[in-house]
Design an enzyme around this catalytic site. Sequence first.
Site, PDB file in Angstrom:
ATOM      1  N   GLY A  16      21.503  -3.833 -25.267  1.00 18.69           N
ATOM      2  CA  GLY A  16      21.480  -2.362 -25.736  1.00 18.69           C
ATOM      3  C   GLY A  16      20.239  -1.956 -26.203  1.00 18.69           C
ATOM      4  O   GLY A  16      19.619  -0.674 -25.873  1.00 18.69           O
ATOM      5  N   ASN A 109      30.785  -7.936 -20.867  1.00 18.10           N
ATOM      6  CA  ASN A 109      30.905  -9.398 -20.208  1.00 18.10           C
ATOM      7  C   ASN A 109      32.602  -9.471 -19.729  1.00 18.10           C
ATOM      8  O   ASN A 109      33.437  -8.953 -20.448  1.00 18.10           O
ATOM      9  CB  ASN A 109      30.489 -10.513 -21.004  1.00 18.10           C
ATOM     10  CG  ASN A 109      29.201 -10.806 -20.425  1.00 18.10           C
ATOM     11  OD1 ASN A 109      28.583 -10.573 -19.560  1.00 18.10           O
ATOM     12  ND2 ASN A 109      28.634 -11.517 -21.637  1.00 18.10           N
ATOM     13  N   LYS A 192      31.048 -11.504 -11.304  1.00 15.83           N
ATOM     14  CA  LYS A 192      30.162 -11.769 -12.565  1.00 15.83           C
ATOM     15  C   LYS A 192      31.232 -12.612 -13.370  1.00 15.83           C
ATOM     16  O   LYS A 192      30.886 -13.383 -13.985  1.00 15.83           O
ATOM     17  CB  LYS A 192      29.826 -10.424 -13.405  1.00 15.83           C
ATOM     18  CG  LYS A 192      29.061 -11.065 -14.788  1.00 15.83           C
ATOM     19  CD  LYS A 192      28.278  -9.669 -14.963  1.00 15.83           C
ATOM     20  CE  LYS A 192      27.282 -10.240 -16.256  1.00 15.83           C
ATOM     21  NZ  LYS A 192      26.413  -8.988 -17.008  1.00 15.83           N
TER      22      LYS A 192
END
Length: 308
Positions: A16, A109, A192
Amino acid sequence: MAEQPTIHILGAGALGSLWAAQLSQQNHVILLVKPDTVDPAQSYRSFQFVDQNQTSTVTLPCEPSISHVKEEHLIETLLVFTKSYDTLNAVKQLAPRITPLTRIVLFQNGMGSQQEVTNLLPNNPIFAASTTEGANRPDKSRVIYAGKGETWLGSIGAQQPECELKSLSSLLASSGLKLTRTPDIWEKLWLKLAINCAINPYTALLDCNNGELIGQPLFDNSITLLCHELSQAMKISGIEKTADELQALVIDVINKTANNVSSMLQDVRAGKQTEIEYINGYIESLAHTHELSMPTNLWLLQQVRARY
């Protein structure tokens, strides 16, 4: 001179902060931080940003991440970098400042938090980003840009016109970071997820960098079985990848990120909650829903749960 766009960033950790530093060069960036960390007399936060051998000081305005304020402080564009398990509550706490026009970009994630937010805000323009940019934060005052990567951006919320994705990708590309918009972000998110499932729990259990996995009996003896299970999970979700393709991809990522400490291992070492429930846990919930057995994934999930 045109007024700079305003971008709010929720979750000012390593990634971030990297995006905040890069975007602040051409935009008005505001960090949303926990109320007890905002001093009303000094509502700015500074950190040292290390990009290769250059160090600069980045100072950005802060606002509390829990809001009771209505219309006058509405959020136009919100980038969310919180941990998967915190995302839904973090967005809920900003509800008074979110309008149906607020654009939300999720950088989480794993899988599951994206669906939670789209269910919470079914009519909002919601996007997901999958990134390989590398950043770490050795302490609260320093952020290191560890490795250049690429970010893919796509819509996951209510149906949006192509121009909306184009406009948002142009805004995020003003960071100078490599950005590609995609009509199917879910495939990127799934790839991912599969890579995280096949690397993160092993590094957490073996307490090692990514590159040290190959040659460890725990990894070598089970990675093929795990990739078969992950391929099956992806197929259920409409994405075709063979187990062999997945395993080749996992080995390639391990070799390219040999010195990296996975986010899960970083959390374990810091005594923090891991994102295992949104990584291998998501695969197990999918298996359970479809009455399938994925024992290798389940074993890894149970081992990480039991130890941490």
